[in-house]
Design a protein around this motif. Structure first.
Motif, PDB file in Angstrom:
ATOM      1  N   CYS A   1     -10.790   3.089  87.214  1.00  0.00           N
ATOM      2  CA  CYS A   1     -11.947   2.426  87.832  1.00  0.00           C
ATOM      3  C   CYS A   1     -12.829   1.801  86.759  1.00  0.00           C
ATOM      4  O   CYS A   1     -14.055   1.777  86.886  1.00  0.00           O
ATOM      5  N   ALA A   2     -12.227   1.310  85.660  1.00  0.00           N
ATOM      6  CA  ALA A   2     -13.035   0.824  84.545  1.00  0.00           C
ATOM      7  C   ALA A   2     -13.213  -0.694  84.622  1.00  0.00           C
ATOM      8  O   ALA A   2     -12.304  -1.417  85.031  1.00  0.00           O
ATOM      9  N   ALA A   3     -14.394  -1.143  84.195  1.00  0.00           N
ATOM     10  CA  ALA A   3     -14.633  -2.579  84.031  1.00  0.00           C
ATOM     11  C   ALA A   3     -13.973  -3.015  82.716  1.00  0.00           C
ATOM     12  O   ALA A   3     -13.858  -2.202  81.802  1.00  0.00           O
ATOM     13  N   PRO A   4     -13.535  -4.252  82.603  1.00  0.00           N
ATOM     14  CA  PRO A   4     -13.624  -5.315  83.591  1.00  0.00           C
ATOM     15  C   PRO A   4     -12.439  -5.366  84.564  1.00  0.00           C
ATOM     16  O   PRO A   4     -12.380  -6.244  85.402  1.00  0.00           O
ATOM     17  N   ASP A   5     -11.531  -4.385  84.457  1.00  0.00           N
ATOM     18  CA  ASP A   5     -10.325  -4.449  85.302  1.00  0.00           C
ATOM     19  C   ASP A   5     -10.647  -4.399  86.791  1.00  0.00           C
ATOM     20  O   ASP A   5      -9.977  -5.063  87.583  1.00  0.00           O
TER      21      ASP A   5
END
Ligand SMILES: Cc1cc2nc3c(=O)[nH]c(=O)nc-3n(C[C@H](O)[C@H](O)[C@H](O)COP(=O)(O)OP(=O)(O)OC[C@H]3O[C@@H](n4cnc5c(N)ncnc54)[C@H](O)[C@@H]3O)c2cc1C
Length: 407
Positions: free
Chosen positions: A103-107
Motif C-alpha cells: 500500500c505504498a506511494a507512489p505505486d
C-alpha cells in the motif's frame, strides 16, 4: 456523516494492529541494520530482506492491497473512509508497514491510474506485477527547470513519430527510481504544446531501462537517502510504442487530478499515524525522564504540549475522515476543497507534534535513536510533494470566494 468502520474494516484493523505489534515494530531495528549493511556494500537503494519477509507475512494474513476501493475489488475492497483508518496505522512505521502491505506511494496512485485508464495489455504487463508486489513504479512529473507546482509548466516533450512517442526532457524528485525493483514510470509531458493549456499534456508508460533514460542522481532529503531514492532523470530520444499512452492524448491533466483524490487521504492519514506515534513517544518519555525533582510530565509547559498535540490530531483526523466520507458519498470532485485543506492541515499538525516530541526528548530527539528525526524529515517533504501548501491554500480560497462571486 458516519465514520464508523464497516465490519470488514474493523476486522482488518484488528489484524493490522496485531501485525504491527508482532512483526513490524520489532523489524524496525533489523531494517536499519540491514540498510547499513547494504549501504556499506554499495547497494544503498536495494530493499532490505526484512521487508520481503514482512510482505510474505502480511499477504499470508490477508493484509495486502488494502487500498483497493470496493468499486475495484467488490470481494475485498474497502471504502475510502474504511481504508483511511488502516492507512493511519501503517503511517506509524512509514518505512515498513505501507510497503509490507503493498500500500505504498507512489505505486498505489499508479495502480489506480492503470486500473482506471490502462488498456488490457498495460494492465497485464504492469498492473498485475504491481498488485503482486513483484515490481515497483514511479510517477514522473516535476522538472528542475520550471515551477512544477503549476503543472501547465511541465515542458518534457512527448512527440509522435509513426508508431512511437519520442520523449525528451529532465525530471527530478521522481520517487522510487533508484530502487532496482522500479520497472516503469508514468511520465507526464507535452504532446501538444500549442493546445489549450489543460489539454497539452499526456501521460506515457516508460520502462526504466528504456534506451535514453538516465538516472542522474538520487537526491537526499535533509541528508537522508530514501531507500527507494528520489531521482533526477534525463530522457534523451526515448522511444516507446504508441500503445504506451495512458488514456487519451491531451488527457494528462485529467488523469493527474483523478490520481490525487484518495491518494491524498492516504498520505494525510499516514501522517496522522506518525503524529500519533510521536505523541505516544512524547508521553512515555515525559513520564520516565526526571528533571528538577520529578518527571518532566509534571511540568505545565510539557503537559500543554501534550494536550495541544492531542487536540490538533483529533481535529485533523476529523477533517480527513470527513473528506474521505465526502469522496465515498459524492466523488472526488465534490471533495476538492476539503482534499486541498487536509493536504495542508495533516502534514502541518503532524510536523508540530513531531517537533514537540523531539523537544521533549532533548538531544535524543534529533539523534537516530528514536524514529522522530527521520519522521520529521519525511513529513516536512509532504508540505511540498503533491503540490506545495500555497497551491492548496489557493484552491481553498478560490472555493470559498466562489460561493459569493456567482451571486
Ligand atoms: C521528497 C519528495 C518527493 C517527491 N516525489 C515526487 C514524485 O514522485 N514525482 C513527481 O513528479 N514529483 C515529486 N516531488 C516534487 C514535488 O511534487 C514538487 O517539488 C512540488 O510540486 C513543487 O514543485 P517545485 O519544486 O517545482 O516548486 P515550485 O513550483 O518552484 O514552487 C516553489 C515555491 O513557490 C511557492 N508557490 C508556488 N505556487 C504558489 C502560489 N500559487 N501561491 C503562492 N506561492 C506559491 C511555494 O512556496 C512553493 O513551495 C517530490 C518532492 C519531494 C520533496
Amino acid at each position: 456523516m458516519d465514520f464508523g468502520l464497516s465490519e470488514r474494516a474493523q476486522d482488518h484493523l484488528g489484524r493490522l494492529q496485531e501485525f504491527m505489534d508482532s512483526h513490524v515494530y520489532p523489524a524496525e531495528p533489523v531494517y536499519e541494520a540491514q540498510r547499513a549493511e547494504l549501504r556499506a556494500a554499495g547497494r544503498e537503494h536495494h530493499l532490505p530482506q526484512i521487508v520481503e519477509d514482512l510482505k510474505i507475512e502480511a499477504r499470508k494474513r490477508g493484509l495486502w492491497n488494502l487500498f483497493l476501493p470496493d468499486s475495484e475489488d467488490p470481494a475485498h475492497g474497502l471504502s475510502v473512509t474504511d481504508y483511511a483508518s488502516l492507512a493511519e496505522v501503517t503511517g506509524r512505521s512509514p518505512e515498513l508497514a505501507p510497503e509490507a502491505t503493498n500500500c505504498a506511494a507512489p505505486d498505489t496512485g499508479n495502480m489506480e491510474v492503470l486500473h482506471l485508464f490502462g488498456t488490457p495489455e498495460q494492465k497485464e504487463r504492469w498492473l498485475k506485477p504491481l498488485l503482486n508486489g513483484e515490481i515497483r513504479s514511479a510517477f514522473a512529473m516535476t522538472e528542475p527547470e520550471v515551477a512544477s507546482s503549476d503543472a501547465r509548466n511541465i515542458s518534457t516533450r512527448i512527440e509522435r513519430d509513426g508508431d512511437h512517442y519520442v520523449i525528451n526532457g529532465r525530471k527530478w524528485w521522481i520517487t522510487g527510481t533508484a530502487d532496482p525493483r522500479c520497472k516503469v514510470m508514468i511520465v507526464m509531458g507535452k504532446t501538444d504544446p500549442d493546445g489549450h493549456p489543460y489539454r497539452q499534456q499526456s501521460m506515457v508508460l516508460v520502462p526504466v531501462d528504456a534506451p535514453g533514460v538516465e538516472i542522474v542522481r538520487p537526491l537526499p532529503v535533509f541528508g537522508y537517502q530514501d531507500q527507494h531514492g528520489h531521482c533526477e532523470i534525463t530522457f534523451t530520444d526515448v522511444r516507446v510504442p504508441v500503445e504506451n499512452l495512458v488514456g487519451e492524448e491531451g488527457g494528462g491533466f485529467a488523469i493527474a487530478q483523478a490520481r490525487l483524490g484518495p491518494g491524498r487521504i492516504h498520505h494525510c492519514m499516514r501522517a496522522l499515524g506518525a503524529a500519533e506515534r510521536a505523541l505516544e513517544l512524547m508521553c512515555r518519555r515525559a513520564l520516565s525522564r526526571e528533571a528538577f525533582g520529578g518527571p518532566i510530565a509534571r511540568q505545565g509547559v510539557v503537559r500543554e504540549q501534550i494536550a495541544e498535540s492531542r487536540m490538533a490530531i483529533e481535529q485533523a483526523r476529523l477533517l480527513t475522515l470527513k473528506t474521505a466520507w465526502l469522496i465515498d458519498k459524492h466523488g472526488v470532485q465534490a471533495a476538492r476543497s476539503e482534499v486541498a485543506a487536509i493536504k495542508v492541515i495533516a502534514p502541518r499538525v503532524a510536523l508540530e507534534v513531531v517537533d514537540r516530541a523531539i523537544q521533549v526528548h532533548g538531544g535524543a530527539g534529533v539523534s537516530g535513536d528514536t524514529p522522530l528525526a527521520a519522521m520529521w524529515a519525511g513529513l516536512r517533504t509532504l508540505r511540498l510533494a503533491d503540490g506545495p501548501d500555497e497551491v492548496h491554500v489557493r484552491s481553498v480560497a478560490r472555493a470559498e470566494l466562489g460561493k459569493y462571486t456567482d451571486a
